[in-house]
Design an enzyme around this catalytic site. Structure first.
Site, short mmCIF file in Angstrom:
data_model
loop_
_atom_site.label_atom_id
_atom_site.label_comp_id
_atom_site.label_asym_id
_atom_site.label_seq_id
_atom_site.Cartn_x
_atom_site.Cartn_y
_atom_site.Cartn_z
N ASN A 187 0.78 -1.05 0.05
CA ASN A 187 -0.17 0.07 0.08
C ASN A 187 0.86 1.33 0.03
O ASN A 187 0.56 2.34 -0.71
CB ASN A 187 -0.93 0.09 1.33
CG ASN A 187 -1.84 1.07 1.42
OD1 ASN A 187 -2.29 1.51 0.37
ND2 ASN A 187 -1.76 1.84 2.37
N LYS A 193 2.17 11.14 7.88
CA LYS A 193 3.08 10.27 8.67
C LYS A 193 2.44 8.96 8.58
O LYS A 193 3.35 7.94 8.66
CB LYS A 193 3.25 10.96 10.05
CG LYS A 193 4.32 12.04 10.11
CD LYS A 193 4.48 12.23 11.47
CE LYS A 193 3.37 12.85 11.96
NZ LYS A 193 3.91 13.54 13.45
N GLY A 194 1.20 8.61 8.53
CA GLY A 194 0.67 7.28 8.94
C GLY A 194 0.90 6.32 7.88
O GLY A 194 1.46 6.78 6.56
N CYS A 195 1.15 4.95 8.24
CA CYS A 195 1.73 4.20 7.57
C CYS A 195 0.45 3.66 6.48
O CYS A 195 0.74 3.15 5.54
CB CYS A 195 2.22 2.88 8.21
SG CYS A 195 3.69 2.97 8.84
N VAL A 196 -0.99 3.56 6.92
CA VAL A 196 -1.75 3.11 6.01
C VAL A 196 -2.94 4.40 5.87
O VAL A 196 -3.14 5.07 7.12
CB VAL A 196 -2.50 2.07 6.66
CG1 VAL A 196 -3.71 1.69 5.82
CG2 VAL A 196 -1.55 0.54 6.79
#
Lengths: 208, 105
Positions: A73, B102-105
């Site tokens: 993703n 910044k979030g991964c998802v």
């Protein structure tokens, strides 16, 4: 302390300008280059063509399934051509019957500890107690929810909507005695190991 | 942190070029930033996304990730890739004058 720069500093979006005109990060990249041997020439993106990354998802436990999904993703969000090849236990992630009930077990995990008390190790063998896998799976899913990490099916939905390619392994498909209607609809095709090696040509392969 | 000149104004940015002051951005700045990000024409569809990002930021003090834009903002993921091709999350954050997500998802 504050530097004023008249030329705008533009983030590297990777697609709009040739490398030579990119204004960002000049001092550090110049410093790194000068530390290399005189005859060293780093291959540039322009030389190597667009980036491509291929994940092999071979595991079917909840914790071991996520790295490929999260990195795939992320790669798509960075504009990278992305493929995932599901094989062996990883095949459960694209099988309708199993993909919504992927589990986490403590068994065999020597790094096991409570999430909020890392100094208190848990004996992995406790995972053999009936009901423990259900409990630990629920706990891990709750943590994912709190961090707004979607479940396996939604991760795959996002990956497909973002242009990612999902492939099933022929051998795993045959071993599981499945038909195409048993599979998650986003899977493009069932392919052999040789097909995967061919399609990953020029890309980076990450085994998970 | 450097200060740069965009659209005739002094704008604070980080070393990568993302704007660091929420209040220094306004809608006149967006087309210029869009040009730098390789998005030539800001349509109404682009603006809907940018306005969602701007509205989402203050309470969370964190730029929405692509998944949040899709799931909370109600935008179609394929559309987001079409509107901001290549690196959609970074491009939309930059044009909206917000930090890199910044979030991964």
């Amino acid at each position: 302390m504050t530097d004023t720069v008249d030329t705008p500093i533009i983030p590297d979006f990777g697609d709009s300008r040739p490398a030579a005109s990119r204004p960002a990060a000049e001092p550090s990249s110049a410093a790194r280059t000068s530390a290399k041997p005189a005859d060293f020439t780093a291959p540039s993106r322009e030389d190597s063509g667009p980036r491509k990354i291929c994940f092999v998802a071979s595991k079917g436990n909840l914790d071991t399934a996520y790295p490929a999904l999260i990195m795939a993703n992320a790669a798509l969000g960075e504009g990278v051509e992305t493929h995932i090849f599901f094989t062996f236990w990883g095949f459960d992630l694209i099988t309708e019957r199993t993909m919504d009930s992927i589990k986490f077990t403590m068994l065999g995990n020597t790094a096991m500890h409570l999430p909020m008390a890392p100094s208190m190790p848990l004996w992995a063998g406790m995972g053999a107690i009936p009901g423990m896998t259900k409990l630990t799976t629920t706990m891990m899913k709750k943590q994912f929810d709190e961090l707004e990490i979607p479940g396996v099916r939604e991760m795959l939905d996002i990956i497909v909507a973002s242009g990612g390619h999902l492939w099933g392994c022929q051998l795993s498909y045959d071993m599981n005695g499945l038909s195409r209607s048993d599979l998650y609809e986003g899977v493009e095709d069932i392919i052999s190991a040789s097909d995967f090696i061919e399609l990953s040509e020029g890309g980076q392969i990450v085994f998970t | 942190m450097p200060t740069t000149r965009i659209g005739g104004r002094a704008i604070d940015v980080n070393d990568e070029g993302f704007l660091t002051e929420y209040s220094q951005w306004d809608e006149n700045l967006a087309p210029i930033l869009a040009g730098y990000a390789g998005v030539e024409d800001l349509t109404d569809e682009h603006w809907k996304v940018l306005r969602f990002l701007r509205a989402d930021y203050p309470a969370r003090k964190e730029t929405a990730t692509l998944r949040r834009v899709a799931s909370v903002g109600g935008f179609d993921m394929k559309e987001l890739f079409r509107l901001f091709p290549g690196k959609p999350a970074k491009k939309m954050a930059y044009i909206a004058g917000l930090p890199k997500p910044k979030g991964c998802v």
